[in-house]
Motif scaffolding. Structure first.
Motif, PDB file in Angstrom:
ATOM      1  N   THR A 272     -71.070  12.693 -33.480  1.00 60.26           N
ATOM      2  CA  THR A 272     -69.942  13.570 -33.827  1.00 60.26           C
ATOM      3  C   THR A 272     -69.003  12.931 -34.844  1.00 60.26           C
ATOM      4  O   THR A 272     -67.957  13.493 -35.150  1.00 60.26           O
ATOM      5  CB  THR A 272     -69.137  13.939 -32.561  1.00 60.26           C
TER       6      THR A 272
ATOM      7  N   ALA B 194     -68.279  19.449 -33.964  1.00 52.91           N
ATOM      8  CA  ALA B 194     -68.480  18.472 -32.884  1.00 52.91           C
ATOM      9  C   ALA B 194     -68.812  19.179 -31.576  1.00 52.91           C
ATOM     10  O   ALA B 194     -69.653  18.716 -30.795  1.00 52.91           O
ATOM     11  CB  ALA B 194     -67.237  17.604 -32.722  1.00 52.91           C
TER      12      ALA B 194
ATOM     13  N   LEU C  52     -72.027  18.609 -29.040  1.00 49.48           N
ATOM     14  CA  LEU C  52     -71.930  18.367 -27.603  1.00 49.48           C
ATOM     15  C   LEU C  52     -72.740  19.398 -26.814  1.00 49.48           C
ATOM     16  O   LEU C  52     -73.336  19.071 -25.782  1.00 49.48           O
ATOM     17  CB  LEU C  52     -70.463  18.389 -27.160  1.00 49.48           C
TER      18      LEU C  52
ATOM     19  N   THR D 213     -65.287   8.165 -30.125  1.00 44.36           N
ATOM     20  CA  THR D 213     -64.411   9.307 -29.878  1.00 44.36           C
ATOM     21  C   THR D 213     -64.366   9.578 -28.380  1.00 44.36           C
ATOM     22  O   THR D 213     -65.195  10.312 -27.828  1.00 44.36           O
ATOM     23  CB  THR D 213     -64.915  10.546 -30.645  1.00 44.36           C
TER      24      THR D 213
ATOM     25  N   HIS E 166     -64.660  13.079 -26.628  1.00 44.54           N
ATOM     26  CA  HIS E 166     -66.020  13.621 -26.599  1.00 44.54           C
ATOM     27  C   HIS E 166     -66.842  12.979 -25.488  1.00 44.54           C
ATOM     28  O   HIS E 166     -67.611  13.655 -24.801  1.00 44.54           O
ATOM     29  CB  HIS E 166     -66.710  13.384 -27.945  1.00 44.54           C
TER      30      HIS E 166
ATOM     31  N   GLU F 231     -65.796  14.409 -22.214  1.00 39.08           N
ATOM     32  CA  GLU F 231     -66.167  15.818 -22.067  1.00 39.08           C
ATOM     33  C   GLU F 231     -67.648  16.014 -21.769  1.00 39.08           C
ATOM     34  O   GLU F 231     -68.018  16.906 -21.000  1.00 39.08           O
ATOM     35  CB  GLU F 231     -65.816  16.575 -23.357  1.00 39.08           C
TER      36      GLU F 231
END
Length: 255
Positions: free
Chosen positions: A178, A186, A190, A209, A212, A215
């Protein structure tokens, strides 16, 4: 019922470059249908571990196991043939080739009979299968006949990830997939990772990141100065607590 055998595992892996220790007794296990985040500061040893897992580098010590059996990769081709696909930061796409040409790069479908023996490719079959593979990976692409240089950076990254997911049989390793993407692009990446998980693949997601990582992953492995200092469910971290473990502000015993 006994504990599941990891689909892929690095056990007590060490690697040095002269007097510089890049990895020291680092262990990582990955199960089918699991996404793990591999994080750490620059110089933590992430790149070295990825190269070992992808077959590009041999460890000085330690063991690599797939489905519980020990493996020793001689080259990245060995890992590929065993079902491990790796996407590095540069994506490895050929901009002058079509999307289907990139998906089948190195795995081209030749036309049947004499024409195939002469090197003629079955472009229609490659286009059909590339479109179907990208669709299964969660990427809807209308232009498999277009060259990659006609697409945006996010679309190119989607093609690269889709290719890795399409060919992987067991494990996908994604190195900063990403990076330099906008929020929407991005998010699409994902989603591809989630689709890979649904298909039963094990996914290793390397990223700086942290939102990310938090998540999209089930578990987070933190490297610091070549050692694994944390390996916990993602739900046990907050952005602040994860950052503190990465930087050493929150000390955890090396694993």
């Amino acid at each position: 019922m006994g504990e599941r055998t990891p689909v892929y595992e690095a056990r007590n892996v060490s690697k040095s470059y002269g007097s510089v220790v890049a990895l020291e007794n680092a262990s990582l296990s990955l199960h089918a249908g699991e996404v793990i985040g591999l994080v750490g500061d620059n110089g933590a040893g992430k790149s070295t571990l990825v190269k070992i897992l992808s077959g590009a580098l041999a460890p000085d010590d330690g063991t690599i196991l797939m489905d519980g059996s020990e493996h020793s990769w001689k080259s990245p081709r060995d890992a590929l043939e065993s079902g491990v696909e790796t996407l590095y930061q540069d994506a490895g796409l050929c901009p002058d080739l079509t999307v289907s040409g990139n998906v089948f790069l190195g795995r081209e479908i030749r036309r049947p009979g004499v024409l195939g023996k002469l090197g003629f490719l079955d472009k229609q079959a490659m286009e059909r299968e590339a479109a179907a593979s990208l669709d299964r990976a969660g990427i809807g692409f209308a232009g498999v006949r277009r060259t990659v240089d006609q697409f945006s950076g996010g679309q190119r990254q989607a093609v690269a990830i889709g290719r890795a997911v399409a060919w992987a049989r067991k494990v996908v390793i994604l190195d900063e997939p990403t990076n330099h993407l906008g929020a929407r692009q991005a998010g699409e990446v994902l989603n591809v990772m989630r689709r890979a998980k649904e298909q039963g693949l094990g996914v290793i997601f390397i990223s700086h990141t942290l939102p990310h990582v938090l998540e999209a992953t089930d578990r987070v492995v933190v490297l610091r100065l070549g050692r694994v200092v944390a390996d916990r469910p993602t739900s046990s971290f907050t952005p602040d607590s994860l950052l503190k473990v990465i930087t050493g502000l929150a000390e955890e015993a090396p694993l």
